[in-house]
Motif scaffolding. Structure first.
Motif, PDB file in Angstrom:
ATOM      1  N   THR A 177      92.743 -26.328  80.483  1.00  8.80           N
ATOM      2  CA  THR A 177      93.330 -27.352  79.616  1.00  8.80           C
ATOM      3  C   THR A 177      92.543 -27.441  78.314  1.00  8.80           C
ATOM      4  O   THR A 177      91.377 -27.052  78.244  1.00  8.80           O
ATOM      5  CB  THR A 177      93.336 -28.733  80.290  1.00  8.80           C
ATOM      6  OG1 THR A 177      91.986 -29.218  80.388  1.00  8.80           O
ATOM      7  CG2 THR A 177      93.946 -28.660  81.682  1.00  8.80           C
ATOM      8  N   THR A 181      90.634 -31.524  81.262  1.00 13.56           N
ATOM      9  CA  THR A 181      91.228 -32.469  82.200  1.00 13.56           C
ATOM     10  C   THR A 181      90.815 -32.155  83.634  1.00 13.56           C
ATOM     11  O   THR A 181      90.881 -31.009  84.078  1.00 13.56           O
ATOM     12  CB  THR A 181      92.765 -32.429  82.101  1.00 13.56           C
ATOM     13  OG1 THR A 181      93.148 -32.763  80.767  1.00 13.56           O
ATOM     14  CG2 THR A 181      93.395 -33.409  83.075  1.00 13.56           C
ATOM     15  N   PRO A 201      96.541 -33.868  87.610  1.00 16.52           N
ATOM     16  CA  PRO A 201      95.298 -34.434  87.091  1.00 16.52           C
ATOM     17  C   PRO A 201      94.868 -35.642  87.919  1.00 16.52           C
ATOM     18  O   PRO A 201      95.659 -36.208  88.680  1.00 16.52           O
ATOM     19  CB  PRO A 201      95.677 -34.860  85.665  1.00 16.52           C
ATOM     20  CG  PRO A 201      97.025 -34.289  85.396  1.00 16.52           C
ATOM     21  CD  PRO A 201      97.673 -34.079  86.709  1.00 16.52           C
ATOM     22  N   TRP A 205      98.255 -37.189  82.442  1.00 17.05           N
ATOM     23  CA  TRP A 205      97.810 -36.351  81.329  1.00 17.05           C
ATOM     24  C   TRP A 205      97.698 -37.174  80.042  1.00 17.05           C
ATOM     25  O   TRP A 205      98.431 -38.148  79.844  1.00 17.05           O
ATOM     26  CB  TRP A 205      98.818 -35.245  81.050  1.00 17.05           C
ATOM     27  CG  TRP A 205      99.062 -34.240  82.111  1.00 17.05           C
ATOM     28  CD1 TRP A 205     100.111 -34.220  82.998  1.00 17.05           C
ATOM     29  CD2 TRP A 205      98.281 -33.081  82.405  1.00 17.05           C
ATOM     30  NE1 TRP A 205     100.031 -33.118  83.808  1.00 17.05           N
ATOM     31  CE2 TRP A 205      98.916 -32.406  83.469  1.00 17.05           C
ATOM     32  CE3 TRP A 205      97.108 -32.548  81.859  1.00 17.05           C
ATOM     33  CZ2 TRP A 205      98.424 -31.220  84.006  1.00 17.05           C
ATOM     34  CZ3 TRP A 205      96.614 -31.369  82.387  1.00 17.05           C
ATOM     35  CH2 TRP A 205      97.260 -30.713  83.454  1.00 17.05           C
ATOM     36  N   THR A 209      97.871 -32.654  75.348  1.00 15.65           N
ATOM     37  CA  THR A 209      97.093 -31.684  76.115  1.00 15.65           C
ATOM     38  C   THR A 209      97.864 -30.374  76.268  1.00 15.65           C
ATOM     39  O   THR A 209      99.056 -30.371  76.573  1.00 15.65           O
ATOM     40  CB  THR A 209      96.761 -32.234  77.518  1.00 15.65           C
ATOM     41  OG1 THR A 209      96.067 -33.470  77.391  1.00 15.65           O
ATOM     42  CG2 THR A 209      95.900 -31.248  78.305  1.00 15.65           C
ATOM     43  N   ILE A 239     101.765 -31.350  76.866  1.00 15.75           N
ATOM     44  CA  ILE A 239     102.122 -32.707  77.265  1.00 15.75           C
ATOM     45  C   ILE A 239     102.662 -33.456  76.050  1.00 15.75           C
ATOM     46  O   ILE A 239     102.021 -33.513  75.000  1.00 15.75           O
ATOM     47  CB  ILE A 239     100.915 -33.457  77.853  1.00 15.75           C
ATOM     48  CG1 ILE A 239     100.292 -32.643  78.993  1.00 15.75           C
ATOM     49  CG2 ILE A 239     101.337 -34.840  78.335  1.00 15.75           C
ATOM     50  CD1 ILE A 239     101.251 -32.291  80.109  1.00 15.75           C
TER      51      ILE A 239
END
Length: 397
Positions: A177, A181, A201, A205, A209, A239
């Motif tokens: 990542t 993360t 995660p 998130w 990301t 994301i």
């Protein structure tokens, strides 16, 4: 002073199940007392031959183990192992310089060429091929490559055949990542009955990301009845907006929050409580935006209760729970739950929500008017587990 062109002679013999390669080298020779390079030393004795062994030989070598190259005398300078498609196996020379081992395993049904060079300039070459696999395992990845998804979207892998050696497979899956993360893999049986592993995660998130999966599975054995993987897989995604959909079953409201602020609050009517028509509660994830679809009650075990074309359909579970337009139920919106399990809104509100949400957005559904909490494998139910409970589902814990 005269020079003779270096000549290399290779000889291959079999010894204890390994390929033994011998390179007899004659290097440049020069005049002068006490000086020598190559085939003869100052005492007139021949220079030792370069002898290298490879642990895999023949045309039906067993796949699934690293390639090991060993030098009888001296130190290795470089080893290159190339497969039949032109890709190379990465590897490392041991601290004593006597051996080299590939980082990855030899894959099934693949030809390899080994080229080695020692510190004195000697070289040797060998070829071998691995046996073809009796069964090949493949997989399906979500989300798709180059997509933008919501803050709750997990990485999800569903396998065609059983995965008995889950630890070996999980070790081959690398998630990278853009912001470090923290996350973990967790194994389950998919709703389809197939083996599945998801990476989520610790918390939702962060927007923006960037995520990459490098599944270096070529040459990994799934275990009994699963077969071999014969290729690598990759996917990457980003994301998107930080938004959450909150559904209050008891208050009959649906709210869209963006960056923690309510953007819109609309009335809705969810599943009729007290039986199979009730909605699921829990933190679920928007799986897909399916638009206008035909919904038939027999597909979800509710007999012939309905057969409708439904607009602005947003799938939340494999078992058939959606958020969608339900104008036929308008009189109950904001006051009672009277659907067959889905979250219904007016045409206008459903259209607005449909246009705003992203695949991967969390739908946080709360209230007593539910038939229970969404199961782990019924869509993406991992957010209903605590972090420690989720970590415990990794094969490497």
């Amino acid at each position: 002073m005269s020079r003779t062109r270096a000549r290399t002679t290779l000889r291959t013999t079999a010894l204890a199940g390994t390929a033994v390669l011998t390179a007899a080298l004659t290097a440049c020779s020069g005049g002068g007392s006490g000086s020598s390079t190559g085939g003869a030393g100052g005492d007139g004795k021949a220079k030792p031959e370069t002898r290298i062994s490879v642990n895999l030989t023949g045309k039906q070598a067993k796949p699934g183990s690293p390639v090991r190259v060993t030098l009888a005398d001296g130190k290795l300078a470089q080893v290159t192992v190339t497969d039949s498609k032109g890709a190379t196996l990465e590897g490392k020379v041991s601290t004593d310089g006597r051996s080299w081992t590939s980082v990855r395993n030899a894959a099934p049904g693949t030809g390899y060429t080994v080229e080695a060079r020692d510190a004195n300039g000697g070289s040797a070459k060998a070829d071998f091929a691995t046996a073809a696999p009796e069964k090949v395992n493949k997989l399906t990845l979500a989300p798709g490559k180059n997509t933008t998804v919501g803050i709750a979207q997990p990485l999800s892998i569903v396998f065609d055949h059983p995965v008995k050696d889950k630890a070996a497979v999980e070790k081959a899956l690398k998630v990278t990542t853009s912001n470090g993360t923290e996350g973990s893999w967790g194994w389950m049986q998919d709703w389809s009955g197939k083996d599945r592993v998801d990476w989520r995660p610790k918390e939702y998130w962060k927007s923006g990301t960037k995520v990459t999966l490098d599944a270096r599975l070529n040459g990994v054995d799934s275990g009994a009845d699963g077969g071999w993987f014969v290729r690598d897989y990759t996917t990457n995604f980003t994301i998107g907006r930080n938004q959450v959909v909150k559904v209050d079953l008891d208050g009959h409201r649906l709210k869209l929050l963006r960056d923690g602020r309510v953007v819109r609050d609309v009335p809705m009517s969810a599943g009729t409580p007290g039986g199979e028509k009730a909605s699921w509660r829990g933190k679920t994830v928007l799986m897909s935006k399916e638009g206008t679809i035909n919904m038939r009650s027999e597909t979800v075990g509710l007999g012939d209760a309905y057969d409708k074309m439904v607009d602005y359909s947003m799938r939340l579970t494999w078992s058939g729970m959606y958020a969608h337009a339900a104008p036929w139920n308008a009189k109950y919106m904001g006051s009672a739950n009277r659907s067959s399990g889905c979250i219904g809104m007016t045409d206008g509100n459903a259209r607005w929500v449909y246009e705003q949400v992203q695949v991967g957005d969390p739908f946080e559904i709360e209230g007593e008017d539910a038939k229970g909490t969404q199961a782990l494998n019924n869509g993406y139910g991992e957010w209903n587990l605590s972090w420690s409970e989720w970590q415990a589902k990794s094969a490497l814990r």
